[in-house]
Design a protein around this motif. Structure first.
Motif, PDB file in Angstrom:
ATOM      1  N   ALA A  29       0.862  -1.188   0.000  1.00 24.59           N
ATOM      2  CA  ALA A  29       0.000   0.000   0.000  1.00 24.59           C
ATOM      3  C   ALA A  29       0.897   1.235   0.000  1.00 24.59           C
ATOM      4  O   ALA A  29       1.367   1.670   1.044  1.00 24.59           O
ATOM      5  CB  ALA A  29      -0.920  -0.007   1.221  1.00 24.59           C
ATOM      6  N   ARG A  30       1.160   1.808  -1.148  1.00 22.08           N
ATOM      7  CA  ARG A  30       2.130   2.899  -1.306  1.00 22.08           C
ATOM      8  C   ARG A  30       1.806   4.138  -0.465  1.00 22.08           C
ATOM      9  O   ARG A  30       2.719   4.838  -0.032  1.00 22.08           O
ATOM     10  CB  ARG A  30       2.269   3.287  -2.774  1.00 22.08           C
ATOM     11  N   ALA A  31       0.533   4.397  -0.220  1.00 23.57           N
ATOM     12  CA  ALA A  31       0.162   5.538   0.626  1.00 23.57           C
ATOM     13  C   ALA A  31       0.008   5.118   2.091  1.00 23.57           C
ATOM     14  O   ALA A  31      -0.344   5.941   2.941  1.00 23.57           O
ATOM     15  CB  ALA A  31      -1.125   6.182   0.117  1.00 23.57           C
ATOM     16  N   GLY A  32       0.243   3.832   2.383  1.00 23.71           N
ATOM     17  CA  GLY A  32       0.150   3.349   3.754  1.00 23.71           C
ATOM     18  C   GLY A  32      -1.270   3.271   4.272  1.00 23.71           C
ATOM     19  O   GLY A  32      -1.492   3.296   5.474  1.00 23.71           O
ATOM     20  N   VAL A  33      -2.244   3.147   3.367  1.00 22.81           N
ATOM     21  CA  VAL A  33      -3.662   3.220   3.735  1.00 22.81           C
ATOM     22  C   VAL A  33      -4.373   1.899   3.459  1.00 22.81           C
ATOM     23  O   VAL A  33      -4.119   1.256   2.440  1.00 22.81           O
ATOM     24  CB  VAL A  33      -4.365   4.348   2.946  1.00 22.81           C
ATOM     25  N   ALA A  34      -5.267   1.534   4.364  1.00 19.94           N
ATOM     26  CA  ALA A  34      -6.235   0.461   4.130  1.00 19.94           C
ATOM     27  C   ALA A  34      -7.612   1.037   4.424  1.00 19.94           C
ATOM     28  O   ALA A  34      -7.764   1.907   5.295  1.00 19.94           O
ATOM     29  CB  ALA A  34      -5.977  -0.743   5.019  1.00 19.94           C
ATOM     30  N   MET A  35      -8.612   0.588   3.686  1.00 13.38           N
ATOM     31  CA  MET A  35      -9.979   1.037   3.912  1.00 13.38           C
ATOM     32  C   MET A  35     -10.911  -0.171   3.933  1.00 13.38           C
ATOM     33  O   MET A  35     -10.862  -1.004   3.036  1.00 13.38           O
ATOM     34  CB  MET A  35     -10.438   1.990   2.811  1.00 13.38           C
ATOM     35  N   ILE A  36     -11.715  -0.229   4.987  1.00 15.86           N
ATOM     36  CA  ILE A  36     -12.814  -1.184   5.029  1.00 15.86           C
ATOM     37  C   ILE A  36     -14.052  -0.390   4.678  1.00 15.86           C
ATOM     38  O   ILE A  36     -14.378   0.598   5.345  1.00 15.86           O
ATOM     39  CB  ILE A  36     -12.987  -1.803   6.428  1.00 15.86           C
ATOM     40  N   THR A  37     -14.713  -0.778   3.610  1.00 14.34           N
ATOM     41  CA  THR A  37     -15.929  -0.086   3.204  1.00 14.34           C
ATOM     42  C   THR A  37     -16.926  -1.094   2.679  1.00 14.34           C
ATOM     43  O   THR A  37     -16.634  -2.287   2.580  1.00 14.34           O
ATOM     44  CB  THR A  37     -15.634   1.041   2.191  1.00 14.34           C
ATOM     45  N   CYS A  38     -18.088  -0.628   2.331  1.00 11.29           N
ATOM     46  CA  CYS A  38     -19.172  -1.491   1.887  1.00 11.29           C
ATOM     47  C   CYS A  38     -18.952  -1.978   0.463  1.00 11.29           C
ATOM     48  O   CYS A  38     -18.247  -1.358  -0.335  1.00 11.29           O
ATOM     49  CB  CYS A  38     -20.489  -0.716   1.985  1.00 11.29           C
ATOM     50  N   MET A  39     -19.612  -3.059   0.127  1.00 13.56           N
ATOM     51  CA  MET A  39     -19.556  -3.607  -1.222  1.00 13.56           C
ATOM     52  C   MET A  39     -20.451  -2.842  -2.188  1.00 13.56           C
ATOM     53  O   MET A  39     -20.482  -3.137  -3.376  1.00 13.56           O
ATOM     54  CB  MET A  39     -19.954  -5.085  -1.195  1.00 13.56           C
ATOM     55  N   ASP A  40     -21.136  -1.826  -1.712  1.00 16.65           N
ATOM     56  CA  ASP A  40     -22.047  -1.023  -2.528  1.00 16.65           C
ATOM     57  C   ASP A  40     -21.332  -0.451  -3.752  1.00 16.65           C
ATOM     58  O   ASP A  40     -20.258   0.138  -3.638  1.00 16.65           O
ATOM     59  CB  ASP A  40     -22.608   0.115  -1.669  1.00 16.65           C
ATOM     60  N   SER A  41     -21.936  -0.600  -4.909  1.00 19.39           N
ATOM     61  CA  SER A  41     -21.301  -0.169  -6.162  1.00 19.39           C
ATOM     62  C   SER A  41     -21.278   1.345  -6.345  1.00 19.39           C
ATOM     63  O   SER A  41     -20.642   1.846  -7.271  1.00 19.39           O
ATOM     64  CB  SER A  41     -22.002  -0.829  -7.351  1.00 19.39           C
ATOM     65  N   ARG A  42     -21.924   2.089  -5.460  1.00 15.23           N
ATOM     66  CA  ARG A  42     -21.865   3.550  -5.545  1.00 15.23           C
ATOM     67  C   ARG A  42     -20.585   4.115  -4.936  1.00 15.23           C
ATOM     68  O   ARG A  42     -20.319   5.310  -5.041  1.00 15.23           O
ATOM     69  CB  ARG A  42     -23.068   4.166  -4.816  1.00 15.23           C
ATOM     70  N   ILE A  58      -8.006  -2.160  -0.208  1.00 18.28           N
ATOM     71  CA  ILE A  58      -9.438  -1.937  -0.084  1.00 18.28           C
ATOM     72  C   ILE A  58     -10.091  -3.259   0.305  1.00 18.28           C
ATOM     73  O   ILE A  58      -9.941  -4.271  -0.386  1.00 18.28           O
ATOM     74  CB  ILE A  58     -10.042  -1.438  -1.412  1.00 18.28           C
ATOM     75  N   ILE A  59     -10.807  -3.228   1.423  1.00 17.75           N
ATOM     76  CA  ILE A  59     -11.505  -4.410   1.923  1.00 17.75           C
ATOM     77  C   ILE A  59     -12.990  -4.088   1.914  1.00 17.75           C
ATOM     78  O   ILE A  59     -13.418  -3.143   2.578  1.00 17.75           O
ATOM     79  CB  ILE A  59     -11.033  -4.768   3.346  1.00 17.75           C
ATOM     80  N   ARG A  60     -13.762  -4.844   1.153  1.00 18.97           N
ATOM     81  CA  ARG A  60     -15.199  -4.577   1.045  1.00 18.97           C
ATOM     82  C   ARG A  60     -15.995  -5.672   1.745  1.00 18.97           C
ATOM     83  O   ARG A  60     -15.752  -6.856   1.517  1.00 18.97           O
ATOM     84  CB  ARG A  60     -15.604  -4.480  -0.413  1.00 18.97           C
ATOM     85  N   THR A  61     -16.920  -5.230   2.573  1.00 20.22           N
ATOM     86  CA  THR A  61     -17.815  -6.144   3.277  1.00 20.22           C
ATOM     87  C   THR A  61     -19.220  -5.555   3.253  1.00 20.22           C
ATOM     88  O   THR A  61     -19.376  -4.339   3.076  1.00 20.22           O
ATOM     89  CB  THR A  61     -17.385  -6.323   4.750  1.00 20.22           C
ATOM     90  N   PRO A  62     -20.246  -6.381   3.445  1.00 22.92           N
ATOM     91  CA  PRO A  62     -21.589  -5.809   3.549  1.00 22.92           C
ATOM     92  C   PRO A  62     -21.645  -4.797   4.702  1.00 22.92           C
ATOM     93  O   PRO A  62     -21.277  -5.117   5.828  1.00 22.92           O
ATOM     94  CB  PRO A  62     -22.478  -7.020   3.827  1.00 22.92           C
ATOM     95  N   GLY A  63     -22.022  -3.577   4.393  1.00 17.71           N
ATOM     96  CA  GLY A  63     -22.137  -2.542   5.410  1.00 17.71           C
ATOM     97  C   GLY A  63     -20.826  -1.914   5.845  1.00 17.71           C
ATOM     98  O   GLY A  63     -20.808  -1.065   6.725  1.00 17.71           O
ATOM     99  N   GLY A  64     -19.714  -2.334   5.257  1.00 16.00           N
ATOM    100  CA  GLY A  64     -18.420  -1.800   5.684  1.00 16.00           C
ATOM    101  C   GLY A  64     -18.057  -2.226   7.087  1.00 16.00           C
ATOM    102  O   GLY A  64     -17.330  -1.524   7.790  1.00 16.00           O
ATOM    103  N   ARG A  65     -18.539  -3.400   7.485  1.00 11.52           N
ATOM    104  CA  ARG A  65     -18.291  -3.904   8.846  1.00 11.52           C
ATOM    105  C   ARG A  65     -16.954  -4.612   8.951  1.00 11.52           C
ATOM    106  O   ARG A  65     -16.428  -5.145   7.987  1.00 11.52           O
ATOM    107  CB  ARG A  65     -19.398  -4.890   9.256  1.00 11.52           C
ATOM    108  N   LEU A  66     -16.417  -4.626  10.145  1.00  9.86           N
ATOM    109  CA  LEU A  66     -15.181  -5.340  10.440  1.00  9.86           C
ATOM    110  C   LEU A  66     -15.527  -6.801  10.685  1.00  9.86           C
ATOM    111  O   LEU A  66     -15.791  -7.214  11.807  1.00  9.86           O
ATOM    112  CB  LEU A  66     -14.472  -4.731  11.653  1.00  9.86           C
ATOM    113  N   THR A  67     -15.556  -7.567   9.626  1.00  7.01           N
ATOM    114  CA  THR A  67     -15.826  -9.000   9.711  1.00  7.01           C
ATOM    115  C   THR A  67     -14.529  -9.721  10.073  1.00  7.01           C
ATOM    116  O   THR A  67     -13.446  -9.124  10.018  1.00  7.01           O
ATOM    117  CB  THR A  67     -16.339  -9.527   8.361  1.00  7.01           C
TER     118      THR A  67
END
Length: 166
Positions: A29-42, A58-67
């Protein structure tokens, strides 16, 4: 199921390959960032925070939850993939915030006849409380908390605004 069932997507991929220019990335991750967000296509995770391919995990889960799988992604991200900051980003007008698990299970049963009552879905109408819970879990996790900054945000799918909640 036949190959024909995916023919349109394979044809689109053949076009994509013609101008493919994303070779040579190493997965850090060149910017040192991880994001957990929703699987929503918007949601366009990289674009919403001004990053590009290769900059973030980028980690996508339903609702952007920490699964559990998202947690493993964060642990590996901070230990092996250059992650120093983690954003947890649910969003407005999310189906996972429209009810509790039982409500989602009932909706699926009504629409499809399928019984999903054996699944833990993670839905909640109290989106902010779940966000606080997920951020706290990451901040206090022995394999994440002291290795990365963790923030909780809410993304507005109608305006593109990203609000820091905690």
């Amino acid at each position: 199921m036949t190959t024909r069932d995916f023919q349109d997507l394979l044809a689109a991929n053949a076009e994509y390959q013609k101008d493919f220019g994303l070779t040579g990335f190493d997965g850090i991750a060149r910017a040192g960032v991880a994001m957990i967000t929703c699987m929503d296509s918007r949601i366009e995770p990289l674009e919403m925070i001004g990053l590009n391919t290769g900059d973030a995990k980028i980690i996508r889960t339903p609702g952007g939850r920490l699964t559990p799988d998202a947690l493993i992604g964060c642990v590996l991200g901070v230990h092996l993939l250059g992650v120093e900051r983690i954003l947890v980003v649910p969003h407005t007008r999310c189906a996972m915030a429209s009810g509790e698990d039982a409500d989602i299970v009932a909706r699926v049963a009504d629409e499809t006849g399928e019984d999903l009552s054996d699944l833990t879905i993670g839905a909640s109408t109290d989106q902010r409380a779940r966000l606080i819970e997920d951020v706290d879990l990451l901040r206090t996790h022995p394999h994440v908390g002291e290795r990365a900054l963790v923030g909780g945000f809410l993304y507005d799918v109608d305006s593109g605004a990203l609000e820091q909640v905690l």
